[in-house]
Scaffold this motif. Sequence first.
Motif, mmCIF file in Angstrom:
data_model
loop_
_atom_site.group_PDB
_atom_site.id
_atom_site.type_symbol
_atom_site.label_atom_id
_atom_site.label_comp_id
_atom_site.label_asym_id
_atom_site.label_seq_id
_atom_site.Cartn_x
_atom_site.Cartn_y
_atom_site.Cartn_z
ATOM 1 N N PRO A 2 37.157 52.189 35.482
ATOM 2 C CA PRO A 2 38.540 51.845 35.802
ATOM 3 C C PRO A 2 38.598 50.610 36.691
ATOM 4 O O PRO A 2 37.703 50.365 37.494
ATOM 5 N N TYR A 3 39.676 49.849 36.499
ATOM 6 C CA TYR A 3 39.867 48.641 37.306
ATOM 7 C C TYR A 3 40.302 49.029 38.712
ATOM 8 O O TYR A 3 41.182 49.862 38.889
ATOM 9 N N ASN A 4 39.680 48.449 39.691
ATOM 10 C CA ASN A 4 40.042 48.644 41.087
ATOM 11 C C ASN A 4 40.582 47.333 41.628
ATOM 12 O O ASN A 4 39.911 46.304 41.515
ATOM 13 N N PRO A 5 41.775 47.343 42.219
ATOM 14 C CA PRO A 5 42.296 46.090 42.768
ATOM 15 C C PRO A 5 41.437 45.596 43.934
ATOM 16 O O PRO A 5 40.861 46.390 44.671
ATOM 17 N N PRO A 7 40.449 44.134 47.502
ATOM 18 C CA PRO A 7 41.064 44.250 48.821
ATOM 19 C C PRO A 7 41.769 42.948 49.201
ATOM 20 O O PRO A 7 41.321 41.865 48.821
ATOM 21 N N TRP A 54 34.836 39.334 42.200
ATOM 22 C CA TRP A 54 35.402 40.676 42.070
ATOM 23 C C TRP A 54 35.826 40.944 40.618
ATOM 24 O O TRP A 54 35.483 41.976 40.050
ATOM 25 N N ASN A 55 36.556 40.007 40.048
ATOM 26 C CA ASN A 55 37.030 40.192 38.672
ATOM 27 C C ASN A 55 35.878 40.252 37.674
ATOM 28 O O ASN A 55 35.917 41.045 36.734
ATOM 29 N N GLN A 58 34.412 43.649 37.845
ATOM 30 C CA GLN A 58 35.274 44.635 37.198
ATOM 31 C C GLN A 58 35.139 44.591 35.676
ATOM 32 O O GLN A 58 35.311 45.589 35.003
#
Length: 62
Positions: A2-5, A7, A54-55, A58
């Motif tokens: 799952p994608y986590n936004p 911080p 980060w992206n 993900q």
Amino acid sequence: MPYNPAPGNIGQRAYAAYAESTGGLTHDGKQMPPWEDLGDAVQTAWNAAAYTVWNAAQDGGR
């Protein structure tokens, strides 16, 4: 996965990690300034770099 936004302070966290790994020194051996003293342009650059990593993480590194 799952994608986590990311911080909201991801750029600052990346900057702190860089500082920790270099003993608080810049690439040319000078003392790193505090995050608050970097100015908007440099903070924006750190945020952009950190969000890109980060992206990619993900997306499984793609």
